[in-house]
Design a protein around this motif. Sequence first.
Motif, short mmCIF file in Angstrom:
data_model
loop_
_atom_site.label_atom_id
_atom_site.label_comp_id
_atom_site.label_asym_id
_atom_site.label_seq_id
_atom_site.Cartn_x
_atom_site.Cartn_y
_atom_site.Cartn_z
N TYR A 1 0.76 -1.20 0.09
CA TYR A 1 -0.09 -0.35 0.03
C TYR A 1 0.98 1.07 0.06
CZ TYR A 1 -3.31 -3.48 1.48
OH TYR A 1 -4.20 -4.53 1.42
N SER A 2 0.51 2.51 -0.82
CA SER A 2 1.27 3.58 -0.64
C SER A 2 0.66 4.46 0.44
CB SER A 2 1.05 4.22 -2.07
OG SER A 2 -0.51 4.64 -2.32
N ASN A 3 -0.38 4.06 0.91
CA ASN A 3 -0.97 4.86 2.01
C ASN A 3 -2.05 4.17 2.65
OD1 ASN A 3 -0.97 7.06 3.85
ND2 ASN A 3 -2.44 8.41 2.70
N LEU A 4 -2.23 4.46 4.03
CA LEU A 4 -3.44 4.06 4.73
C LEU A 4 -4.21 5.47 5.38
CD1 LEU A 4 -2.12 0.91 6.63
CD2 LEU A 4 -3.07 0.92 4.32
N MET A 5 -5.24 5.26 5.28
CA MET A 5 -6.06 6.50 5.96
C MET A 5 -7.16 6.13 6.75
SD MET A 5 -7.78 8.48 2.64
CE MET A 5 -6.54 8.03 1.47
N VAL A 6 -7.36 7.07 7.76
CA VAL A 6 -8.93 6.90 8.48
C VAL A 6 -9.48 8.04 8.34
CG1 VAL A 6 -9.67 6.62 10.87
CG2 VAL A 6 -7.78 4.92 10.28
N PHE A 7 -10.73 8.19 8.22
CA PHE A 7 -11.47 9.37 8.15
C PHE A 7 -12.96 8.96 8.85
CE2 PHE A 7 -12.02 6.56 4.53
CZ PHE A 7 -13.58 6.20 4.48
N ASP A 8 -13.83 10.25 9.35
CA ASP A 8 -14.73 10.25 10.09
C ASP A 8 -16.14 10.08 9.20
OD1 ASP A 8 -15.19 12.73 9.10
OD2 ASP A 8 -14.53 13.97 11.03
N THR A 9 -16.97 10.21 9.96
CA THR A 9 -18.51 10.11 9.04
C THR A 9 -18.74 11.23 8.09
OG1 THR A 9 -19.58 11.23 10.82
CG2 THR A 9 -19.56 9.07 10.97
N ARG A 10 -17.71 12.34 8.15
CA ARG A 10 -17.84 13.38 7.21
C ARG A 10 -17.03 13.06 5.77
NH1 ARG A 10 -17.24 18.38 10.94
NH2 ARG A 10 -15.57 16.78 11.54
N GLY A 11 -16.18 12.18 6.09
CA GLY A 11 -15.13 11.81 5.03
C GLY A 11 -13.84 12.65 5.31
N LYS A 12 -13.70 13.23 6.57
CA LYS A 12 -12.62 13.93 6.88
C LYS A 12 -11.45 13.03 7.40
CE LYS A 12 -12.14 16.51 10.78
NZ LYS A 12 -12.23 17.46 11.67
N VAL A 13 -10.38 13.28 6.81
CA VAL A 13 -9.16 12.43 7.07
C VAL A 13 -8.55 13.00 8.60
CG1 VAL A 13 -6.61 11.88 6.26
CG2 VAL A 13 -8.63 12.10 4.96
N VAL A 14 -8.41 11.77 9.38
CA VAL A 14 -8.05 12.18 10.65
C VAL A 14 -6.81 11.57 10.84
CG1 VAL A 14 -10.51 12.32 11.73
CG2 VAL A 14 -9.17 10.14 11.67
N ALA A 15 -6.22 10.56 10.34
CA ALA A 15 -4.95 10.10 10.28
C ALA A 15 -4.30 9.23 9.14
CB ALA A 15 -5.19 8.98 11.46
N VAL A 16 -3.04 9.25 8.79
CA VAL A 16 -2.71 8.59 7.47
C VAL A 16 -1.26 7.87 7.98
CG1 VAL A 16 -3.46 10.26 5.95
CG2 VAL A 16 -1.10 10.84 6.89
N SER A 17 -0.96 7.20 7.34
CA SER A 17 0.46 6.32 7.57
C SER A 17 1.57 6.74 6.96
CB SER A 17 0.17 4.66 6.98
OG SER A 17 0.15 4.69 5.59
N GLN A 18 1.72 7.63 6.04
CA GLN A 18 2.69 8.07 5.34
C GLN A 18 2.94 9.54 5.57
OE1 GLN A 18 4.88 6.52 3.69
NE2 GLN A 18 3.80 4.28 3.76
N ASN A 19 4.00 9.81 5.83
CA ASN A 19 4.36 11.34 6.28
C ASN A 19 4.27 12.28 5.18
OD1 ASN A 19 5.16 10.76 8.89
ND2 ASN A 19 7.35 10.50 8.45
N ASN A 20 4.56 11.51 4.15
CA ASN A 20 4.64 12.58 2.55
C ASN A 20 3.01 12.71 2.34
OD1 ASN A 20 3.81 10.21 1.77
ND2 ASN A 20 5.40 9.85 0.35
N GLN A 21 1.99 12.11 2.92
CA GLN A 21 0.70 12.24 2.85
C GLN A 21 -0.17 13.13 3.96
OE1 GLN A 21 -1.19 11.24 0.24
NE2 GLN A 21 1.06 10.92 -0.84
N ALA A 22 0.67 13.66 4.95
CA ALA A 22 0.18 14.18 6.16
C ALA A 22 -0.46 15.40 5.88
CB ALA A 22 1.42 14.73 7.02
N ALA A 23 -0.54 16.01 4.43
CA ALA A 23 -1.13 17.16 4.25
C ALA A 23 -2.90 16.83 4.16
CB ALA A 23 -0.79 17.75 3.08
N LEU A 24 -3.01 15.50 3.89
CA LEU A 24 -4.44 15.07 3.93
C LEU A 24 -5.33 15.00 5.32
CD1 LEU A 24 -4.23 11.57 1.79
CD2 LEU A 24 -5.77 13.89 1.04
N VAL A 25 -4.45 15.32 6.10
CA VAL A 25 -5.29 15.21 7.59
C VAL A 25 -6.09 16.58 7.53
CG1 VAL A 25 -4.87 15.10 9.88
CG2 VAL A 25 -3.36 13.62 8.73
N GLY A 26 -7.21 16.32 7.99
CA GLY A 26 -8.06 17.73 8.00
C GLY A 26 -8.84 17.93 7.00
N LYS A 27 -8.65 17.37 5.80
CA LYS A 27 -9.41 17.51 4.70
C LYS A 27 -10.50 16.33 4.39
CE LYS A 27 -5.37 19.86 2.13
NZ LYS A 27 -4.56 19.72 0.93
#
Length: 888
Positions: A493-519
Amino acid sequence: MTRYKNIELDPKLAAVIRHMNAVEEYREVLQNLQTVWDNLTLLGQLSGTGTDMTGTRQAFNQLTGSLLNQLGSETLRKCVLEMTAKGQVAIDILVRNLFERTADIGFLATDDDIRAFIAEACDAAGNFRAERELRPQREALKQRFAEYVAKYSVYSDIVLLDPEGRVLIRLDDRVTVERSSAALIREALETDGAYVETYGPHDILPQQANSLVYSYRVTNAEGQPIGVLCLCFRFENEMEKIFANLAAPDDWSTILLLDAAGRVIASSDGIHIPVGAHVEPVIGEEYRVVRFAGREYLATTRPTQGYQGYMGPGWFGHVMLPVQHAFNKDASEMLRGIDAEVLETVMESPSLFGEGLRSVPIQADRIQRDLNRSVWNGNVRQSSAKRALNPSFSKILLWEISNTGSRTKDVFSRSIANLHETVVSAILQDSRFLASLAIDIMDRNLYERANDCRWWALTSAFREILAAGSGSIEDAQRMTGILETINGLYTVYSNLMVFDTRGKVVAVSQNNQAALVGKTINEDWVKSVLALNDSQGYAVSPFVASPHYGGRHTYIYGAAIRSPDNSRVVGGVGIVFDSEPQFAAMLHDALPRDEAGQVQAGSFGTFVDGAGRVISSTSDRHRPGERIEVDPGFLVLPQGEARTGIVQMDGSYYAVGARTSSGYREFKGEQDVYRNEVIALVFIPLCEAAVFVKPVEIPRLSIRSDRTVEGDVVELATFHVGQTWFGLRSMQVVEAVDRDGMVGVPGAGGDFAGYLVYQGMPIPVFDIREIANAGPAAEGVQYQVIVLKKGENSHFGILADGLGEIPEVLATRLKPLPGLLAGGNVLGEAIVSTDNPGEEHLLVVLGVERIAGRLMTALMDAAPPAVAASQSPAVVAMAAVPARQAVS
């Protein structure tokens, strides 16, 4: 070489050729013809015709040996290739599966719920707490084990033991074992590796004689061992699935797994060759003829090629095929439905066949050409010299030689065609087999992806944190740490993510994808994940260019995260498949290999969807998302069906094998709502796609023989140039000879072809094709020179594309052509009448004097005096025929 029924054979064929029905049939026919040739050779020597068939008989005998060796070798090669492919796939597919199991045990042994249960089950002194005190925790963990096996259905049971071997909990409570003394417990507690893999009897599985178990220690927060976790693999069930994909209903082969000692640990036919039997592994050889239970078998053994450095338990794929049933498949069956012109172009291409194979039709053509010339010359000599002791017998003998030559040619043609069919059908079969392998690897791989997302969605920390909805930095860091650990173990996997019920990303596995958090991800696959009803459901994005994969095409798998009481969805997990290298590696492992183990040049593999859009390809010509131009029939196959054929692509013909995805276990099964039609295509180059040119057909010559009719007869030696037949009076012909050794004269041009040394003297040779308007020669024609006599010591030659019969016709049937016709330049002196309705062509009878007058004069007129003076006396005398004599 070894001798088999008077044929010199390759020793490797000696033990099996008697079981090759097609080869044996050709051997019997050819050896019967050999007897005929022996008799004809003797009769020819006694007849006085001057026709010595010794050379033809010897050449025929040599070619018979070459042909049978090639037929036998290709038949054996095709069979062995099929066997080795099955053996290799059987072990490699299993090893790929077991590689995933080694990751499973390492990850599951770190599960917080398992650690918590052990901590609660034992007091500080290591004693069990009362059963009633543990009942809720036990039921909760057992339910967690059930969830795991419901997703990873390759396991039959999960067993958790303490360091002393006491069974703390297991999924299958029908088994009542309370304690284990297995050596794997000590090994799991002490190993420096990431897993322990054991096959054999296990006391925790008393109902199975042998089983495959993966185990590893469970540690507490301080890293101290507090238990041992065992995953019990459904080995027999898995091998049944592997064997079912490899063995066709009409397949006589038995596919086995062997341990290092040659003991059978799995069999596709347990009645035929049972588990526990010992067979002889074939190590260091491609195959061997072996005996087992009173029968002879072809056997091959294949070690695994490994997967990502994992080499498996040290087992082998082994295939045994009864010799008497090994070679009975009809090669032509694979060729049905292929366009006849395309197939003929492919089968005529020399690029597919080795030197030995290519030489067979060349030798056959040479023998036939020499034979035709010998018969033709025999008839000419008999006509001109009348040397035969019994002319009628000699005629019949020459006719029988010619007839035997035709029968021989027919046998050679059929056997060579059979040989070519065997080669081409083997390539087609290989392409289909490899396409089936590619799609099987893909289905099995994506099965794991569907399992992973669902299992990780059950992570207790994710469920508790998202249900609480605190959104604290500490909670986010905790989830990030878990994702990083998972991604470190599961690198597909290139990345793993967890999101809430609104689809907002709350955690990722890859540092280079950290910008996704909160989106917030507003994509359909996220909506599908959040709408899932239970823990068995999952959703997959379409295979499109994704911003989560750098704008490249991929799949994203997702599953809903539910609250701890399962009352509601609190978010979701998304796992981005690293599709480019993973799919490319799957296809690469399914490409054909040469003898050195390298991918065959020009071959490539492709995954496409039902619309022909590329998912992945090993060829740079086909990028993800683009459409591939291929026969639509390859894209509309029913689920799990395969097809093979020949296609034209980029100026070349390819053998292409196709197979549609059928899923693996529950993935894409009847109960799975996910559907995504994928077709694996494997292309193997055959030859350049030259425009098919139908061979030039020489019109059949039909001249009624008047041999039994009273009256003066003339024997006509017939030959053809291009598509036109001509005749010469046999009395004016010396013989036909090979063109070998003829030398052209630079700058001569015109109808002059060159000089040929004949009986120690150079004679001029002419090509009458243009002035006779005879049409082009057939491709690959081997010219012959007909030597003509003009006077006692003067000879010249004309080129002929082929020789015909020498019929006897009544002199009255020859209709003279006026010498002054066409200004005196006509070569013909007569035509044969066509008073017989069965005759299809007029035959122009050429006159030697007219040919000499036309061509020799032209040659002398074009040559400077110095050149003319340099010629031999015979040639100069011949060339100096006055023009007025030539037209008289």
